[in-house]
Enzyme design. Sequence first.
Site, short mmCIF file in Angstrom:
data_model
loop_
_atom_site.label_atom_id
_atom_site.label_comp_id
_atom_site.label_asym_id
_atom_site.label_seq_id
_atom_site.Cartn_x
_atom_site.Cartn_y
_atom_site.Cartn_z
CG HIS A 125 -1.88 -1.15 1.19
ND1 HIS A 125 -2.10 -1.98 2.26
CD2 HIS A 125 -2.69 -1.60 0.19
CE1 HIS A 125 -3.00 -2.90 1.93
NE2 HIS A 125 -3.36 -2.70 0.67
CG HIS A 162 0.70 -3.71 5.33
ND1 HIS A 162 -0.19 -3.42 4.32
CD2 HIS A 162 1.36 -4.83 4.94
CE1 HIS A 162 -0.10 -4.33 3.37
NE2 HIS A 162 0.84 -5.21 3.72
CD GLU A 167 -0.57 0.46 4.47
OE1 GLU A 167 0.17 -0.52 4.70
OE2 GLU A 167 -1.79 0.35 4.27
CD GLU A 215 -1.66 -3.53 9.25
OE1 GLU A 215 -1.33 -2.34 9.10
OE2 GLU A 215 -2.21 -4.22 8.36
O1 LIG Z 1 -6.10 -0.16 8.31
C1 LIG Z 1 -6.64 -0.75 7.39
O2 LIG Z 1 -7.88 -0.70 7.18
C2 LIG Z 1 -5.84 -1.61 6.44
C3 LIG Z 1 -4.39 -1.82 6.82
C4 LIG Z 1 -3.88 -2.91 5.89
O3 LIG Z 1 -3.44 -2.61 4.82
N1 LIG Z 1 -4.05 -4.16 6.33
C5 LIG Z 1 -3.87 -5.30 5.50
C6 LIG Z 1 -4.13 -6.56 6.27
C7 LIG Z 1 -3.87 -7.79 5.44
C8 LIG Z 1 -4.19 -9.11 6.14
O4 LIG Z 1 -5.36 -9.30 6.51
O5 LIG Z 1 -3.27 -9.93 6.29
C9 LIG Z 1 -4.83 -5.21 4.31
O6 LIG Z 1 -5.97 -4.75 4.50
O7 LIG Z 1 -4.43 -5.58 3.21
ZN LIG Z 2 -1.54 -1.91 4.25
#
Ligand SMILES: O=C(O)CCC(=O)N[C@@H](CCC(=O)O)C(=O)O
Ligand SMILES: [Zn+2]
EC number: 3.5.1.96
Length: 341
Positions: free
Chosen positions: A62, A157, A65, A221
């Site tokens: 992303h 992320h 980020e 994260e």
């Molecule tokens: O904060 C958010 O809403 C999204 C942060 C983010 O990019 N998280 C990943 C998590 C991926 C996973 O579930 O392994 C995503 O949403 O792609």
């Molecule tokens: Zn992300």
Amino acid sequence: MLQASIKDNDFLAFTLAHPQAIDAPFKVNTNSNVNVEVLDTGVICFTPKDYQKDIVLSCAVHGNETAPIEICNELITGLLTGELTLKQRVLFLIGNPPSIHNKTRFVEENMNRLFSGGHANGDTQNQERVRAKALEGYVRDFFEQNDDKQRIHYDLHTAIKPSKHEKFAIYPYRHGKSYSGEQMMFLAACGVDTILYHHEPTTTFSYYSSNEFGADAFTVELGKVMPFGQNDMSKFAKAKAMLTALVTQTEVELPAYEAEQLNLYKVSRSVNKHFEDFTFSFADSTENFTQFNKGEVLATEGGQQVIIEHDIEAIVFPNAKVPVGQRTVLCLIPAPNEDVQ
Ligand SMILES: O=C(O)CCC(=O)N[C@@H](CCC(=O)O)C(=O)O
Ligand SMILES: [Zn+2]
């Protein structure tokens, strides 16, 4: 193979100067006996003479980020200048350079929904799909060069919302396999003290590495999304120190696994969007890991309510603006007693 140098040993600047494509592969001149190859824009591989681990560190899946991008670039610069002495093989991936330029999560489509072949679903074609397929290939080539090394992938992320647990990691679905206590203690030492066990296969990058190559893989994260220049890098000091130790040490010393050191959650369900009018019933400012009680209304869509099903469910990643069919939020329940080895 062509030989070249990277100006000021700044791989991020080099990548952002050529966000779509570069003349690759080429070898990078260094003073050390580490073999350094640039395989594509944002893709650089460091191979020392002897090593025990194949490690993938990815950022900018992303593009907005930024903290993970800064951490990875600092590690890459340290390795290129020789300030850091490499002991493990490492593939760094700067996932989506055009979206870094754009200062957005993605340009056309969320790349972290396109792995494990997700890039080939439907008739759509766009730059994220092309890139996700290419990244899959670099990871495959990297891991499949060895079958006797520990495989690790940390996909770094930052979250859109502030979080009650500032740093957390998603443990991709394990298909019944146990969880690694050692990995979770490594993450804890990075300051990542909260783990979410995913309950189903996904099209994320970390699930791809975990499922296809048996890698110890996580979406990590590290804090909240901030523009370049606004990250308080002191908040990432532990994570950077541990990642540095991981690539520069033969073995990283870690304490024995203790569940008490972690907040452990299991995903109870992924609430997907079915109608354009999907709306959450909580305020936009609600933090990740806020808890709701059984019977409370979480959201409404298409004239129906989404109700909290367990005694308590915490939420993470709420986003009502996703396309129909995608995840709007993950619901979590406590999971202190999973199978950890
Ligand atoms: O904060 C958010 O809403 C999204 C942060 C983010 O990019 N998280 C990943 C998590 C991926 C996973 O579930 O392994 C995503 O949403 O792609
Ligand atoms: Zn992300």
